[in-house]
Design an enzyme around this catalytic site. Sequence first.
Site, PDB file in Angstrom:
ATOM      1  CG  ASP A  52      -2.012  -1.045   1.135  1.00  0.00           C
ATOM      2  OD1 ASP A  52      -2.413  -1.385   0.008  1.00  0.00           O
ATOM      3  OD2 ASP A  52      -2.461  -1.524   2.196  1.00  0.00           O
ATOM      4  CE1 TYR A 110       4.517  -6.767   3.642  1.00  0.00           C
ATOM      5  CE2 TYR A 110       3.777  -9.034   3.829  1.00  0.00           C
ATOM      6  CZ  TYR A 110       3.837  -7.851   3.129  1.00  0.00           C
ATOM      7  OH  TYR A 110       3.216  -7.750   1.909  1.00  0.00           O
TER       8      TYR A 110
END
Length: 252
Positions: A52, A110
Amino acid sequence: MSVVRLIIEYDGTPYVGWQRQPNGLSVQQVVEEALAKVCGGPHSLVSSGRTDAGVHARGMVAHFVTPQPLPMAAYREGVNRFLPAQIAVRDAALMPDDFHARYSAVGKWYRYSIYRSPVRSPLACRFSWHVRTVLDLQAMRQAARLLVGRHDFAAFRASGCAARTTVREVFSVDIVDAEEWVYVDVRGSGFLRNMVRIMVGTLVEVGRGARPPEEVGAMLAGGCRKQSGITAPAQGLCLMEVAYAPQDCVEG
């Protein structure tokens, strides 16, 4: 036709995300335009996923198909000559014909970076969430253990998430204490939109004492987004690595 794999690092701050968007500049667009200059024509990149706006990557993987591949150095040094300082191709390799950046992936890692200090750091603000309050890391670790495994993560997805299933497998959630820094390392088979950021936001609420650790189990069982914590800011999140089954490069 040959398959070329790129590993791309970027600072996502100035971009609308990885994927091309009609309303702003994306990382994908910038890399494809640089690639076209080196190759003498357009090539479409297929990525391992999307990030994003404001999210960073150390190891985004993308591939493209070409009838006549150039030497791999051209895709590293050559493409980097046309890229801005915020984006770089870290590696390029010629892969077997059946390699696919998205569908061949078996896992992702992540890292979410939290900067804990009463005073913000101008040098850290682009790549971390500044949290002023003291965090109970033991409580956060207790809550994190409940997130590990195969679960329905409906309570940990963005409202606009259109995934066909909300079941995902999280391999591990590690809370790393590094003086002023706290790193939340999340590894899993795949993630829903904003899933890692909502997980981190929930863990921080636990660390602040706003929620008991065991409440995470009720969130998973309830499946309601309103039950889980806040969405942590985008700038603290970085895609570190995409994992694949052992596969030899043809050239790299």
